[in-house]
Motif scaffolding. Structure first.
Motif, PDB file in Angstrom:
ATOM      1  N   VAL A 143       2.336   7.766  -9.158  1.00  0.00           N
ATOM      2  CA  VAL A 143       2.104   6.361  -8.843  1.00  0.00           C
ATOM      3  C   VAL A 143       1.107   5.820  -9.861  1.00  0.00           C
ATOM      4  CG1 VAL A 143       1.344   4.733  -7.076  1.00  0.00           C
ATOM      5  CG2 VAL A 143       2.468   6.858  -6.404  1.00  0.00           C
ATOM      6  N   ARG A 144       1.402   4.658 -10.416  1.00  0.00           N
ATOM      7  CA  ARG A 144       0.533   4.081 -11.451  1.00  0.00           C
ATOM      8  C   ARG A 144      -0.876   3.845 -10.913  1.00  0.00           C
ATOM      9  NH1 ARG A 144       5.676   2.070 -11.720  1.00  0.00           N
ATOM     10  NH2 ARG A 144       6.759   2.317 -13.710  1.00  0.00           N
ATOM     11  N   PRO A 145      -1.903   3.965 -11.763  1.00  0.00           N
ATOM     12  CA  PRO A 145      -3.298   3.968 -11.288  1.00  0.00           C
ATOM     13  C   PRO A 145      -3.695   2.769 -10.428  1.00  0.00           C
ATOM     14  CG  PRO A 145      -3.206   4.674 -13.575  1.00  0.00           C
ATOM     15  CD  PRO A 145      -1.818   4.228 -13.223  1.00  0.00           C
ATOM     16  N   LEU A 146      -3.405   1.555 -10.882  1.00  0.00           N
ATOM     17  CA  LEU A 146      -3.794   0.388 -10.089  1.00  0.00           C
ATOM     18  C   LEU A 146      -3.061   0.370  -8.752  1.00  0.00           C
ATOM     19  CD1 LEU A 146      -3.932  -2.452 -12.798  1.00  0.00           C
ATOM     20  CD2 LEU A 146      -5.849  -1.231 -11.739  1.00  0.00           C
ATOM     21  N   THR A 147      -1.786   0.742  -8.795  1.00  0.00           N
ATOM     22  CA  THR A 147      -0.993   0.770  -7.561  1.00  0.00           C
ATOM     23  C   THR A 147      -1.501   1.847  -6.625  1.00  0.00           C
ATOM     24  OG1 THR A 147       0.927   0.015  -8.831  1.00  0.00           O
ATOM     25  CG2 THR A 147       1.344   0.943  -6.647  1.00  0.00           C
ATOM     26  N   LEU A 148      -1.884   2.988  -7.184  1.00  0.00           N
ATOM     27  CA  LEU A 148      -2.430   4.078  -6.372  1.00  0.00           C
ATOM     28  C   LEU A 148      -3.683   3.620  -5.628  1.00  0.00           C
ATOM     29  CD1 LEU A 148      -2.247   7.115  -5.653  1.00  0.00           C
ATOM     30  CD2 LEU A 148      -3.681   7.563  -7.647  1.00  0.00           C
ATOM     31  N   VAL A 152       6.776   4.207   2.228  1.00  0.00           N
ATOM     32  CA  VAL A 152       7.659   3.953   1.089  1.00  0.00           C
ATOM     33  C   VAL A 152       7.052   2.854   0.241  1.00  0.00           C
ATOM     34  CG1 VAL A 152       9.923   3.099   0.375  1.00  0.00           C
ATOM     35  CG2 VAL A 152       9.747   4.709   2.279  1.00  0.00           C
ATOM     36  N   LEU A 153       6.973   3.120  -1.052  1.00  0.00           N
ATOM     37  CA  LEU A 153       6.451   2.156  -2.020  1.00  0.00           C
ATOM     38  C   LEU A 153       7.605   1.612  -2.837  1.00  0.00           C
ATOM     39  CD1 LEU A 153       4.062   0.826  -3.596  1.00  0.00           C
ATOM     40  CD2 LEU A 153       4.080   2.873  -5.057  1.00  0.00           C
ATOM     41  N   ARG A 154       7.755   0.297  -2.825  1.00  0.00           N
ATOM     42  CA  ARG A 154       8.819  -0.363  -3.587  1.00  0.00           C
ATOM     43  C   ARG A 154       8.148  -1.128  -4.725  1.00  0.00           C
ATOM     44  NH1 ARG A 154      14.195  -1.821  -2.240  1.00  0.00           N
ATOM     45  NH2 ARG A 154      14.913  -3.850  -2.972  1.00  0.00           N
ATOM     46  N   THR A 155       8.502  -0.783  -5.964  1.00  0.00           N
ATOM     47  CA  THR A 155       7.868  -1.360  -7.146  1.00  0.00           C
ATOM     48  C   THR A 155       8.910  -2.117  -7.961  1.00  0.00           C
ATOM     49  OG1 THR A 155       6.306   0.490  -7.221  1.00  0.00           O
ATOM     50  CG2 THR A 155       6.500  -0.865  -9.196  1.00  0.00           C
ATOM     51  N   PHE A 156       8.711  -3.420  -8.094  1.00  0.00           N
ATOM     52  CA  PHE A 156       9.669  -4.261  -8.810  1.00  0.00           C
ATOM     53  C   PHE A 156       9.292  -4.297 -10.294  1.00  0.00           C
ATOM     54  CE2 PHE A 156       9.868  -5.553  -4.437  1.00  0.00           C
ATOM     55  CZ  PHE A 156      11.197  -5.858  -4.207  1.00  0.00           C
ATOM     56  N   VAL A 157       9.826  -3.338 -11.062  1.00  0.00           N
ATOM     57  CA  VAL A 157       9.471  -3.232 -12.471  1.00  0.00           C
ATOM     58  C   VAL A 157      10.205  -4.257 -13.326  1.00  0.00           C
ATOM     59  CG1 VAL A 157       8.825  -0.805 -12.320  1.00  0.00           C
ATOM     60  CG2 VAL A 157      11.198  -1.423 -12.785  1.00  0.00           C
ATOM     61  N   CYS A 196      -1.644  -4.583  -8.468  1.00  0.00           N
ATOM     62  CA  CYS A 196      -0.839  -3.477  -8.991  1.00  0.00           C
ATOM     63  C   CYS A 196      -0.307  -3.806 -10.384  1.00  0.00           C
ATOM     64  CB  CYS A 196       0.343  -3.204  -8.053  1.00  0.00           C
ATOM     65  SG  CYS A 196      -0.120  -2.901  -6.341  1.00  0.00           S
ATOM     66  N   GLU A 197       0.209  -2.783 -11.058  1.00  0.00           N
ATOM     67  CA  GLU A 197       0.797  -3.010 -12.375  1.00  0.00           C
ATOM     68  C   GLU A 197       2.031  -3.915 -12.284  1.00  0.00           C
ATOM     69  OE1 GLU A 197      -1.513   0.809 -12.745  1.00  0.00           O
ATOM     70  OE2 GLU A 197      -0.274  -0.177 -11.232  1.00  0.00           O
TER      71      GLU A 197
END
Length: 317
Positions: free
Chosen positions: A10-15, A58-63, A102-103
């Motif tokens: 998980v990316r640092p800011l998101t973590l 569950v983490l949903r990340t819209f890249v 978050c990123e």
């Protein structure tokens, strides 16, 4: 791989953002990528609890920024509206709709038990179960309506598969040149199909499959019930053959669902969604292959789509 290494996926800011939304004494101890998502990255986070146990989020990340804000806001709104309704949807934990923390735009939700089932075995049980679940979704009358539905194709953007029945496709395209029929608004999932429904099913007893969850509410909308029926029908046709696409509207009505009164109106929505899939065959078929349906190549799915459109026009046109 250690728990610490998995959490680092998980990316640092998101973590850090996720950690701020955990209970006191909890921490992330594991991270697993979930396959099948098209609009966003999905991760299952294992959370270590204060009593030494674990739970999952569950983490949903819209890249992909295209439509990301709209998708996230629709899903967050839908999960809020669905809380306490009896529809087995995830619970909303937190959302970062502007990527302020978050990123990327991110959404955190509870994890539901079960798994998607995309094989042919047990369809006779699963199709009626899908129909009953969709009727239950359409029966909801939320105090706040979600945003209106978005039409996903036009007569000019349809992609006719190579070798397709030209006459059938020309007739189908003419159908969606007409104005949309009048419709009574319903709460729509808008991407209701086997890849977004979780089942509790034993490989030894596929006929006893039971729905445990409905996920991916990023396109939740207000619109005609026929549009959700059409979308599930088209996906069933591509996954399992045109006959299952034709069967689903019947199953929906047998479960108590109400479709458009006129055959021409029902055909409009069925054709509209089938033609919309013509523009994204490669995108929708890839997760199916990743899930084990290796035979569903882009070409094989195109051929099924052609057969389904032709069947629609032969049956209803």
């Amino acid at each position: 791989m250690t728990h610490r290494d998995e959490a680092a996926a998980v990316r640092p800011l998101t973590l850090a953002w996720v950690s701020r939304h955990l209970e006191a004494g909890e921490r992330i101890v594991g991270c697993e990528a979930l396959h099948g998502g098209i609009t966003a990255e999905m991760r299952r986070l294992t959370i270590g609890t204060r009593d030494g146990g674990t739970r999952a989020l569950v983490l949903r990340t819209f890249v992909n920024r295209e439509r990301a804000e709209d998708c996230l806001n629709r899903e967050a709104c839908a999960l809020t509206l669905l809380a306490g309704t009896g529809v087995p949807a995830p619970g909303l934990v937190a959302a970062d709709p502007a990527a302020a923390h978050c990123e990327y735009l991110s959404l955190l939700m509870t994890h539901l038990a079960g798994r998607t089932v995309l094989g042919d075995e047990g369809l006779e049980t699963r199709v009626p179960a899908l129909a009953r679940q969709l009727v239950a979704i359409h029966a909801l009358r939320p105090a706040e309506r979600p945003r209106g539905y978005v039409a996903r194709t036009t007569a000019e953007t349809v992609v006719v598969p190579k070798g397709a029945d030209a006459a059938a496709w020309a007739a189908a395209i003419d159908v969606i040149r007409r104005p949309a029929p009048p419709w009574e608004g319903r709460f729509l999932h808008r991407d209701f199909q086997p890849g977004n429904v979780l089942f509790d099913v034993s490989p030894a007893r596929p006929a006893e499959a039971r729905i445990t969850g409905v996920v991916d509410w990023a396109a939740a909308s207000w619109g005609p019930a026929d549009l959700d029926v059409a979308h599930c029908s088209a996906n069933l046709a591509l996954l399992h053959g045109p006959e299952w696409g034709l069967r689903f509207p019947e199953a929906y009505e047998e479960a108590g669902g109400v479709s458009a009164a006129a055959a021409s109106e029902r055909l409009y929505w069925l054709v509209r969604d089938a033609l919309a899939l013509s523009e994204e065959v490669r995108r929708v078929s890839q997760p199916w292959r990743e899930a084990g349906r290796a035979e569903l190549t882009t070409r094989a799915v195109e051929e099924r789509l052609d057969a389904y459109v032709t069947a629609l026009m032969d049956t209803h046109g």
